[in-house]
Scaffold this motif. Sequence first.
Motif, PDB file in Angstrom:
ATOM      1  N   LYS A   1       7.706  15.423  -4.224  1.00 51.72           N
ATOM      2  CA  LYS A   1       7.517  16.348  -5.477  1.00 51.72           C
ATOM      3  C   LYS A   1       5.887  16.883  -5.234  1.00 51.72           C
ATOM      4  N   HIS A   2       5.341  16.219  -4.578  1.00 45.46           N
ATOM      5  CA  HIS A   2       3.778  16.684  -3.952  1.00 45.46           C
ATOM      6  C   HIS A   2       2.868  16.650  -5.244  1.00 45.46           C
ATOM      7  N   ARG A   3       2.957  15.910  -6.157  1.00 48.53           N
ATOM      8  CA  ARG A   3       2.300  16.063  -7.387  1.00 48.53           C
ATOM      9  C   ARG A   3       0.826  15.665  -7.281  1.00 48.53           C
ATOM     10  N   ASP A   4      -0.187  15.800  -8.149  1.00 52.90           N
ATOM     11  CA  ASP A   4      -1.332  15.375  -8.132  1.00 52.90           C
ATOM     12  C   ASP A   4      -1.357  13.718  -8.380  1.00 52.90           C
ATOM     13  N   TRP A   5      -2.458  13.032  -7.979  1.00 51.28           N
ATOM     14  CA  TRP A   5      -2.546  11.540  -8.095  1.00 51.28           C
ATOM     15  C   TRP A   5      -2.212  11.076  -9.554  1.00 51.28           C
ATOM     16  N   LEU A   6      -2.991  11.526 -10.474  1.00 53.97           N
ATOM     17  CA  LEU A   6      -2.543  11.317 -11.822  1.00 53.97           C
ATOM     18  C   LEU A   6      -1.358  11.231 -12.378  1.00 53.97           C
ATOM     19  N   THR A   7      -0.841  12.446 -12.140  1.00 54.98           N
ATOM     20  CA  THR A   7       0.642  12.758 -12.591  1.00 54.98           C
ATOM     21  C   THR A   7       1.625  11.939 -11.886  1.00 54.98           C
ATOM     22  N   MET A   8       1.437  11.911 -10.521  1.00 55.64           N
ATOM     23  CA  MET A   8       2.521  11.095  -9.585  1.00 55.64           C
ATOM     24  C   MET A   8       2.442   9.599 -10.258  1.00 55.64           C
ATOM     25  N   GLN A   9       1.174   9.121 -10.441  1.00 57.24           N
ATOM     26  CA  GLN A   9       1.127   7.440 -11.065  1.00 57.24           C
ATOM     27  C   GLN A   9       1.712   7.310 -12.416  1.00 57.24           C
ATOM     28  N   LEU A  10       1.579   8.568 -13.291  1.00 54.64           N
ATOM     29  CA  LEU A  10       1.760   8.479 -14.640  1.00 54.64           C
ATOM     30  C   LEU A  10       3.271   8.394 -14.774  1.00 54.64           C
TER      31      LEU A  10
ATOM     32  N   HIS B   1      -1.983  -9.260 -15.486  1.00 54.67           N
ATOM     33  CA  HIS B   1      -2.537  -8.166 -16.031  1.00 54.67           C
ATOM     34  C   HIS B   1      -1.973  -6.810 -15.432  1.00 54.67           C
ATOM     35  N   LEU B   2      -0.608  -6.908 -14.891  1.00 56.89           N
ATOM     36  CA  LEU B   2       0.014  -5.868 -14.576  1.00 56.89           C
ATOM     37  C   LEU B   2       0.768  -5.287 -15.611  1.00 56.89           C
ATOM     38  N   ASN B   3       0.522  -5.806 -16.878  1.00 58.81           N
ATOM     39  CA  ASN B   3       0.968  -5.047 -18.023  1.00 58.81           C
ATOM     40  C   ASN B   3       0.185  -3.624 -18.139  1.00 58.81           C
ATOM     41  N   PHE B   4      -0.999  -3.590 -17.450  1.00 57.98           N
ATOM     42  CA  PHE B   4      -1.959  -2.287 -17.438  1.00 57.98           C
ATOM     43  C   PHE B   4      -1.529  -1.550 -16.069  1.00 57.98           C
ATOM     44  N   GLN B   5      -0.201  -1.347 -15.753  1.00 54.93           N
ATOM     45  CA  GLN B   5       0.134  -0.786 -14.263  1.00 54.93           C
ATOM     46  C   GLN B   5      -0.187   0.450 -14.178  1.00 54.93           C
ATOM     47  N   ILE B   6      -0.407   1.296 -15.527  1.00 58.87           N
ATOM     48  CA  ILE B   6      -0.953   2.690 -15.044  1.00 58.87           C
ATOM     49  C   ILE B   6      -2.378   2.499 -14.376  1.00 58.87           C
ATOM     50  N   GLU B   7      -3.215   1.976 -14.985  1.00 56.13           N
ATOM     51  CA  GLU B   7      -4.562   1.607 -14.717  1.00 56.13           C
ATOM     52  C   GLU B   7      -4.622   1.141 -13.489  1.00 56.13           C
ATOM     53  N   HIS B   8      -3.941   0.170 -13.268  1.00 56.48           N
ATOM     54  CA  HIS B   8      -4.058  -0.704 -11.800  1.00 56.48           C
ATOM     55  C   HIS B   8      -3.300   0.539 -10.736  1.00 56.48           C
ATOM     56  N   HIS B   9      -2.627   1.491 -10.890  1.00 55.60           N
ATOM     57  CA  HIS B   9      -2.069   2.262  -9.979  1.00 55.60           C
ATOM     58  C   HIS B   9      -3.012   3.501  -9.709  1.00 55.60           C
ATOM     59  N   LEU B  10      -3.722   3.898 -10.802  1.00 52.89           N
ATOM     60  CA  LEU B  10      -4.693   4.991 -11.000  1.00 52.89           C
ATOM     61  C   LEU B  10      -6.040   4.490 -10.224  1.00 52.89           C
ATOM     62  N   PHE B  11      -6.422   3.157 -10.315  1.00 56.86           N
ATOM     63  CA  PHE B  11      -7.545   2.639  -9.494  1.00 56.86           C
ATOM     64  C   PHE B  11      -7.033   1.193  -9.003  1.00 56.86           C
ATOM     65  N   PRO B  12      -6.587   1.240  -7.931  1.00 57.08           N
ATOM     66  CA  PRO B  12      -6.139   0.156  -7.126  1.00 57.08           C
ATOM     67  C   PRO B  12      -6.990  -0.870  -6.749  1.00 57.08           C
TER      68      PRO B  12
ATOM     69  N   PHE C   1       0.736  -1.082  -0.198  1.00 61.37           N
ATOM     70  CA  PHE C   1       0.076   0.148   0.030  1.00 61.37           C
ATOM     71  C   PHE C   1       0.811   1.162   0.032  1.00 61.37           C
ATOM     72  N   GLN C   2       1.938   1.168   0.765  1.00 60.06           N
ATOM     73  CA  GLN C   2       2.918   2.522   0.644  1.00 60.06           C
ATOM     74  C   GLN C   2       3.269   2.682  -0.790  1.00 60.06           C
ATOM     75  N   HIS C   3       3.558   1.524  -1.566  1.00 53.55           N
ATOM     76  CA  HIS C   3       4.149   1.549  -2.983  1.00 53.55           C
ATOM     77  C   HIS C   3       3.097   2.192  -3.689  1.00 53.55           C
ATOM     78  N   HIS C   4       1.914   1.838  -3.781  1.00 52.72           N
ATOM     79  CA  HIS C   4       0.890   2.589  -4.305  1.00 52.72           C
ATOM     80  C   HIS C   4       0.515   3.954  -3.873  1.00 52.72           C
ATOM     81  N   ALA C   5       0.579   4.329  -2.663  1.00 54.20           N
ATOM     82  CA  ALA C   5       0.434   5.733  -2.162  1.00 54.20           C
ATOM     83  C   ALA C   5       1.491   6.706  -2.760  1.00 54.20           C
ATOM     84  N   LYS C   6       2.757   6.529  -2.650  1.00 56.04           N
ATOM     85  CA  LYS C   6       3.705   7.152  -3.195  1.00 56.04           C
ATOM     86  C   LYS C   6       4.772   6.331  -3.968  1.00 56.04           C
ATOM     87  N   PRO C   7       4.450   5.921  -5.145  1.00 57.28           N
ATOM     88  CA  PRO C   7       5.291   5.112  -6.104  1.00 57.28           C
ATOM     89  C   PRO C   7       6.820   6.003  -6.491  1.00 57.28           C
ATOM     90  N   ASN C   8       7.795   5.207  -6.462  1.00 54.04           N
ATOM     91  CA  ASN C   8       8.982   5.556  -6.763  1.00 54.04           C
ATOM     92  C   ASN C   8       9.443   6.929  -6.069  1.00 54.04           C
TER      93      ASN C   8
END
Length: 442
Positions: free
Chosen positions: A349-358, A376-387, A216-223
């Motif tokens: 960097k305190h970016r918005d959710w969409l920008t941070m995940q993308l 289906h983790l090849n759809f990693q963008i969608e998975h991160h935006l909508f966990p 959950f930490q990874h999804h909340a603040k990835p990379n």
Amino acid sequence: MGAGSQLTVPGGGKAGGVYTWEEVQQHSSRTDQWLVIDRKVYNITQWAKRHPGGLRVIGHYAGEDATEAFAAFHPDPTFVQKFLKPLLIGELEASEPSQDRNKNAALIQDFHALRAQAKSDGLFQARPLFFCLHLGHIVLLEALAWLMIWYWGTNWIVTLLCGVILATAQSQAGWLQHDFGHLSVFKESRWNHLVHKFIIGHLKGASANWWNHRHFQHHAKPNIFRKDPDVNMLSIFVLGATQPVEYGIKKIKLLPYHRQHQYFFLVGPPLLIPVFFHIQIIRTMIIRHDWVDLAWCVSYYFRYFFLYIPLYGLFGSIALLSFVRFLESHWFVWVTQMNHLPMDIDHEKHRDWLTMQLQATCNIEQSFFNDWFSGHLNFQIEHHLFPTMPRHNYHLVAPRVRALCETYGVPYQMKTMWQGFTDIVWSLKNSGDLWLDAYLHK
């Protein structure tokens, strides 16, 4: 402090108070944490210790607007309100923006609309049959491996093939437990919780609580360094463009980082699961006294050795298990890192959710094999935006996400699987070269 009632509430702040972002952002330490959800200000200092997702994941949003993360992680906001209400200390001043640090309000609003439309279209509804069939094919793979050895004997060809099949079952079980950890497949959450424990504990020999608090930490603040545990490399690797330069300037040379793209093959894929994860899982369960997860984990090893000691003996069974873990670890590392390691890795960097995940994720082209191979983790963008969205709906929401990204000029990266694999190595090489340049600079 802002205007409002002078009644002081436990933990700081004044009940019914009105606050500015400057005031909220002052409460971002481990012992003093406020956050904002839908313009309401909450003091989470004491609650963080009891947060079901772990104290770290909620603490990562201290002093920030957590509205987007809250919506992403909580499919039933009404249920959570009973926990939030006692923590409420006030709201933002009317003149304050809804998001901190000049985030793009229009982008955030359109993303909220996209998510609401996806929810209205039923894309957050899981199909239990999909996951039951997936579980069935994992059980069949494990049964096939044992039957092959029982029928054809323990010669080396059958053993190697058996190891590959078991590693495949383990990897697929990993993707399946990942699903149950993120979303409610069954309407009754108790059953979802039990199935998750069964899959990760009995089918994989790991800990559900360890995975939840880490992932959950990874999804909340990835990379993001110091917030995403997946980029905590214990100074074995330097990642991104910032960390290598920082290490180089400080003359830190614990390893020859300019060679990390080479020793990665000796340290990363073969050792992550068999060594690092196993030590961390056992240590975490014991330190936290998580005896339920430990019992599930022990049940995996009991079942495994009960089935294979009569065929291979104790040492042969251990050797087979080591081979399976070795293969599974390679599968896991390549699939998970192709979406993240070549992307932006930096400090907060305190970016918005969409920008941070993308900026932290990329997609791999869709195909039947890619979907199955990566869970289906090849759809990693969608998975991160909508966990909390079930994986079988990623391909339906992906075109909408791409269209939104095009509107606002947010990069949406799509690669072939081969390119994703090779980019892991090239990103390590580029980071290593940055370290060497900074290290040699006088």
